[in-house]
Design an enzyme around this catalytic site. Sequence first.
Site, PDB file in Angstrom:
ATOM      1  N   ASN A   1       0.871  -1.171   0.000  1.00  0.00           N
ATOM      2  CA  ASN A   1       0.000   0.000   0.000  1.00  0.00           C
ATOM      3  C   ASN A   1       0.914   1.228   0.000  1.00  0.00           C
ATOM      4  O   ASN A   1       1.474   1.592   1.030  1.00  0.00           O
ATOM      5  CB  ASN A   1      -0.894  -0.034   1.247  1.00  0.00           C
ATOM      6  CG  ASN A   1      -1.786   1.182   1.352  1.00  0.00           C
ATOM      7  OD1 ASN A   1      -1.730   2.087   0.509  1.00  0.00           O
ATOM      8  ND2 ASN A   1      -2.613   1.222   2.384  1.00  0.00           N
TER       9      ASN A   1
ATOM     10  N   LYS B   1       3.377   0.760   3.050  1.00  0.00           N
ATOM     11  CA  LYS B   1       2.993  -0.240   4.051  1.00  0.00           C
ATOM     12  C   LYS B   1       3.035  -1.587   3.375  1.00  0.00           C
ATOM     13  O   LYS B   1       2.657  -1.695   2.207  1.00  0.00           O
ATOM     14  CB  LYS B   1       1.556  -0.008   4.514  1.00  0.00           C
ATOM     15  CG  LYS B   1       1.396   1.011   5.581  1.00  0.00           C
ATOM     16  CD  LYS B   1      -0.017   0.910   6.152  1.00  0.00           C
ATOM     17  CE  LYS B   1      -0.452   2.252   6.686  1.00  0.00           C
ATOM     18  NZ  LYS B   1      -1.879   2.387   6.872  1.00  0.00           N
TER      19      LYS B   1
ATOM     20  N   ARG C   1      -2.742  -2.183  -3.251  1.00  0.00           N
ATOM     21  CA  ARG C   1      -3.916  -1.335  -3.069  1.00  0.00           C
ATOM     22  C   ARG C   1      -3.780  -0.179  -4.058  1.00  0.00           C
ATOM     23  O   ARG C   1      -2.770   0.519  -4.071  1.00  0.00           O
ATOM     24  CB  ARG C   1      -3.941  -0.786  -1.651  1.00  0.00           C
ATOM     25  CG  ARG C   1      -5.069   0.196  -1.463  1.00  0.00           C
ATOM     26  CD  ARG C   1      -4.781   1.143  -0.346  1.00  0.00           C
ATOM     27  NE  ARG C   1      -5.906   2.043  -0.185  1.00  0.00           N
ATOM     28  CZ  ARG C   1      -5.801   3.232   0.379  1.00  0.00           C
ATOM     29  NH1 ARG C   1      -4.639   3.663   0.820  1.00  0.00           N
ATOM     30  NH2 ARG C   1      -6.859   3.987   0.506  1.00  0.00           N
TER      31      ARG C   1
ATOM     32  N   HIS D   1     -12.646   3.304   0.244  1.00  0.00           N
ATOM     33  CA  HIS D   1     -12.655   2.319   1.347  1.00  0.00           C
ATOM     34  C   HIS D   1     -13.396   1.051   0.937  1.00  0.00           C
ATOM     35  O   HIS D   1     -13.885   0.300   1.795  1.00  0.00           O
ATOM     36  CB  HIS D   1     -13.380   2.871   2.604  1.00  0.00           C
ATOM     37  CG  HIS D   1     -12.649   3.955   3.326  1.00  0.00           C
ATOM     38  ND1 HIS D   1     -13.306   4.987   3.948  1.00  0.00           N
ATOM     39  CD2 HIS D   1     -11.334   4.157   3.555  1.00  0.00           C
ATOM     40  CE1 HIS D   1     -12.433   5.797   4.528  1.00  0.00           C
ATOM     41  NE2 HIS D   1     -11.223   5.307   4.300  1.00  0.00           N
TER      42      HIS D   1
ATOM     43  N   HIS E   1     -17.024   2.831   8.172  1.00  0.00           N
ATOM     44  CA  HIS E   1     -15.565   2.800   8.323  1.00  0.00           C
ATOM     45  C   HIS E   1     -15.163   4.143   8.939  1.00  0.00           C
ATOM     46  O   HIS E   1     -15.219   5.180   8.277  1.00  0.00           O
ATOM     47  CB  HIS E   1     -14.879   2.593   6.960  1.00  0.00           C
ATOM     48  CG  HIS E   1     -13.388   2.596   7.074  1.00  0.00           C
ATOM     49  ND1 HIS E   1     -12.622   1.450   6.997  1.00  0.00           N
ATOM     50  CD2 HIS E   1     -12.513   3.597   7.298  1.00  0.00           C
ATOM     51  CE1 HIS E   1     -11.357   1.754   7.172  1.00  0.00           C
ATOM     52  NE2 HIS E   1     -11.263   3.063   7.355  1.00  0.00           N
ATOM     53  N   LEU E   2     -14.772   4.102  10.223  1.00  0.00           N
ATOM     54  CA  LEU E   2     -14.428   5.335  10.937  1.00  0.00           C
ATOM     55  C   LEU E   2     -12.965   5.279  11.362  1.00  0.00           C
ATOM     56  O   LEU E   2     -12.625   4.680  12.389  1.00  0.00           O
ATOM     57  CB  LEU E   2     -15.340   5.495  12.172  1.00  0.00           C
ATOM     58  CG  LEU E   2     -16.849   5.348  11.930  1.00  0.00           C
ATOM     59  CD1 LEU E   2     -17.619   5.445  13.237  1.00  0.00           C
ATOM     60  CD2 LEU E   2     -17.350   6.383  10.935  1.00  0.00           C
TER      61      LEU E   2
ATOM     62  N   ARG F   1     -10.737  16.164   7.254  1.00  0.00           N
ATOM     63  CA  ARG F   1     -11.640  16.553   6.153  1.00  0.00           C
ATOM     64  C   ARG F   1     -13.039  16.776   6.721  1.00  0.00           C
ATOM     65  O   ARG F   1     -13.491  16.014   7.572  1.00  0.00           O
ATOM     66  CB  ARG F   1     -11.740  15.459   5.092  1.00  0.00           C
ATOM     67  CG  ARG F   1     -10.437  15.087   4.437  1.00  0.00           C
ATOM     68  CD  ARG F   1     -10.730  14.094   3.297  1.00  0.00           C
ATOM     69  NE  ARG F   1      -9.534  13.431   2.858  1.00  0.00           N
ATOM     70  CZ  ARG F   1      -9.322  12.118   2.965  1.00  0.00           C
ATOM     71  NH1 ARG F   1     -10.241  11.329   3.485  1.00  0.00           N
ATOM     72  NH2 ARG F   1      -8.188  11.587   2.536  1.00  0.00           N
TER      73      ARG F   1
ATOM     74  N   ARG G   1      -8.985   9.889  20.075  1.00  0.00           N
ATOM     75  CA  ARG G   1      -8.615   9.559  21.462  1.00  0.00           C
ATOM     76  C   ARG G   1      -8.337  10.821  22.266  1.00  0.00           C
ATOM     77  O   ARG G   1      -8.797  10.993  23.384  1.00  0.00           O
ATOM     78  CB  ARG G   1      -7.328   8.713  21.479  1.00  0.00           C
ATOM     79  CG  ARG G   1      -7.549   7.258  21.586  1.00  0.00           C
ATOM     80  CD  ARG G   1      -6.275   6.557  21.306  1.00  0.00           C
ATOM     81  NE  ARG G   1      -5.699   7.025  20.042  1.00  0.00           N
ATOM     82  CZ  ARG G   1      -4.839   6.353  19.304  1.00  0.00           C
ATOM     83  NH1 ARG G   1      -4.413   5.199  19.714  1.00  0.00           N
ATOM     84  NH2 ARG G   1      -4.385   6.823  18.172  1.00  0.00           N
TER      85      ARG G   1
ATOM     86  N   ASN H   1     -12.340   0.661  18.084  1.00  0.00           N
ATOM     87  CA  ASN H   1     -11.775   0.855  19.424  1.00  0.00           C
ATOM     88  C   ASN H   1     -12.549   1.777  20.352  1.00  0.00           C
ATOM     89  O   ASN H   1     -12.298   1.781  21.553  1.00  0.00           O
ATOM     90  CB  ASN H   1     -10.348   1.422  19.306  1.00  0.00           C
ATOM     91  CG  ASN H   1      -9.431   0.457  18.594  1.00  0.00           C
ATOM     92  OD1 ASN H   1      -9.288  -0.680  19.025  1.00  0.00           O
ATOM     93  ND2 ASN H   1      -8.842   0.883  17.486  1.00  0.00           N
TER      94      ASN H   1
ATOM     95  N   GLU I   1      -8.001  -4.977   5.314  1.00  0.00           N
ATOM     96  CA  GLU I   1      -7.920  -4.744   3.873  1.00  0.00           C
ATOM     97  C   GLU I   1      -6.793  -5.560   3.244  1.00  0.00           C
ATOM     98  O   GLU I   1      -6.911  -6.044   2.127  1.00  0.00           O
ATOM     99  CB  GLU I   1      -7.718  -3.245   3.606  1.00  0.00           C
ATOM    100  CG  GLU I   1      -8.948  -2.433   3.970  1.00  0.00           C
ATOM    101  CD  GLU I   1      -8.658  -0.971   4.204  1.00  0.00           C
ATOM    102  OE1 GLU I   1      -8.255  -0.621   5.322  1.00  0.00           O
ATOM    103  OE2 GLU I   1      -8.830  -0.170   3.269  1.00  0.00           O
TER     104      GLU I   1
HETATM  105  P1  ADP Z   1      -6.440   5.256   8.940  1.00  0.00           P
HETATM  106  O1  ADP Z   1      -7.727   5.764   8.375  1.00  0.00           O
HETATM  107  O2  ADP Z   1      -5.302   6.208   8.790  1.00  0.00           O
HETATM  108  O3  ADP Z   1      -6.138   3.816   8.573  1.00  0.00           O
HETATM  109  P2  ADP Z   1      -7.190   4.226  11.519  1.00  0.00           P
HETATM  110  O4  ADP Z   1      -8.285   3.371  10.972  1.00  0.00           O
HETATM  111  O5  ADP Z   1      -6.043   3.569  12.165  1.00  0.00           O
HETATM  112  O6  ADP Z   1      -6.685   5.288  10.497  1.00  0.00           O
HETATM  113  O7  ADP Z   1      -7.894   5.187  12.600  1.00  0.00           O
HETATM  114  C1  ADP Z   1      -7.215   6.227  13.193  1.00  0.00           C
HETATM  115  C2  ADP Z   1      -8.163   6.921  14.170  1.00  0.00           C
HETATM  116  O8  ADP Z   1      -8.612   5.959  15.127  1.00  0.00           O
HETATM  117  C3  ADP Z   1      -7.540   8.071  14.937  1.00  0.00           C
HETATM  118  O9  ADP Z   1      -8.395   9.205  14.918  1.00  0.00           O
HETATM  119  C4  ADP Z   1      -7.450   7.521  16.352  1.00  0.00           C
HETATM  120  O10 ADP Z   1      -7.617   8.529  17.287  1.00  0.00           O
HETATM  121  C5  ADP Z   1      -8.634   6.608  16.382  1.00  0.00           C
HETATM  122  N1  ADP Z   1      -8.546   5.658  17.489  1.00  0.00           N
HETATM  123  C6  ADP Z   1      -7.728   4.603  17.649  1.00  0.00           C
HETATM  124  N2  ADP Z   1      -7.938   4.014  18.861  1.00  0.00           N
HETATM  125  C7  ADP Z   1      -8.917   4.731  19.474  1.00  0.00           C
HETATM  126  C8  ADP Z   1      -9.589   4.653  20.729  1.00  0.00           C
HETATM  127  N3  ADP Z   1      -9.301   3.706  21.607  1.00  0.00           N
HETATM  128  N4  ADP Z   1     -10.540   5.571  21.008  1.00  0.00           N
HETATM  129  C9  ADP Z   1     -10.847   6.528  20.120  1.00  0.00           C
HETATM  130  N5  ADP Z   1     -10.271   6.666  18.930  1.00  0.00           N
HETATM  131  C10 ADP Z   1      -9.315   5.781  18.597  1.00  0.00           C
END
Ligand code: ADP
Length: 414
Positions: free
Chosen positions: A7, A14, A99, A189, A217-218, A250, A294, A345, A395
């Site tokens: 990726n 990655k 990817r 995504h 997907h967040l 964004r 977080r 998470n 993915e």
């Molecule tokens: P990407 O879209 O770059 O692949 P990820 O899917 O790894 O990113 O998501 C990153 C986001 O997930 C960040 O905003 C991070 O703060 C959030 N995140 C990860 N662990 C937690 C958690 N325990 N609580 C809240 N948000 C979290």
Amino acid sequence: MNILVLNCGSSSLKFQIIETDLDLIEKNADVQKAKGLVERIGSQSLVTLQAAGKAPLKQAAGLRDHRAALDYVVRWIISPEAMVPGVRSLADIHAVGHRVVHGAEKFTKSVVIDEAVIRGIEDCIDLAPLHNPANLKGITSAHELLGPGVPQVAVFDTSFHSTMPETAYLYAIPYQLYRRHKIRRYGFHGTSHRYVAYRYRQLAGKEFEDTNLITLHLGNGCSACAIKKGASVDTSMGLTPLEGLVMGTRGGDMDPAVLEYLWHKEAMTMAEIDAMLNKQSGLLGLSGLTNDMRELLDEEREHKDRRATLAIEIFCQRIRKYIGAYLAEMGGADAIVFTGGIGENSAPIRQRVCTGLEWLGIEVDAEINAKLVGKEGEITQSGSRVRTFVIPTNEELLIARDTVRCVRNVPRRW
Ligand code: ADP
């Protein structure tokens, strides 16, 4: 087969090594053997390398381009020091899965890469000027380093959404602009939405045709997808990933007239407006603090920061709006799936998103939800009409599996 999954971003690479094949896919017994990341390609790069079951190694290296980064990674993979099981030489890397961000209308499925596919990916550069060139660098580097005998497969972020009907993908602007420039919604995504829909089928015991759900997907980027009879019928991202939900940096949906207004009022150039929309908006722009969910939750808890709360509330409200819209569009759904860093998470965000949706039949069990962090499971309250799941995305696994299916010429969807 040992598949190298790549990726490539504009300054990052990655990778994973995944052993998979048709029988392993059937048994869900694929093996992830190594993974890693190269950041800041082009200057003093940071390299993280990790063989399965071992601690990650962090190294600094001067890697001037993607080819140098991949060369570094591949040398490590085959080195005795890495001890990647069953990978001792270049000949043990049997195929590469990439990817690729934008496949536009050209690529509705994953494909084995040849000259024509490379030209096709080049043709999509206008639509993804940062991503597709990086993906192409990954493809040419792998070709040079591993040789023409190693098949390479492109897996597109957009192709899962190629089943969207015209009513979902057309913008209501003069139709000839679609004809002339293919301006429409594509969605992204796709590999993640597709993977969690597949896992949902396994967890809920559903057939493809009975897969009716909304996937969320967040992560840093965020998107929602309406999946009906197993296929994407709508998604929140558009021509580019800017549309839809509120994301880390964004802003998602907004009145396009804001751009012209900004151009007047702030004397910003289009490049500055574009950077603002992509890099300074969303959770970061609203809170003025961070794009990291977080940290925002910590700020809210520890300092009662008003703008942190505002950013979180707007983030959740936009998701609720899309859930409502998709339920109406699909005529109901059986389940909601949360995935991505935040979706997997953050129990508080899942709870806040679902609070107030009980009347739609979406009822989350607060206790079960609070305990489910970073793992697969259901968080539905008993009696809830719509089930809610947390499913960590993967993915890379889907890219490895598509690579095998393409190389072995097995018919597949998307
Ligand atoms: P990407 O879209 O770059 O692949 P990820 O899917 O790894 O990113 O998501 C990153 C986001 O997930 C960040 O905003 C991070 O703060 C959030 N995140 C990860 N662990 C937690 C958690 N325990 N609580 C809240 N948000 C979290």
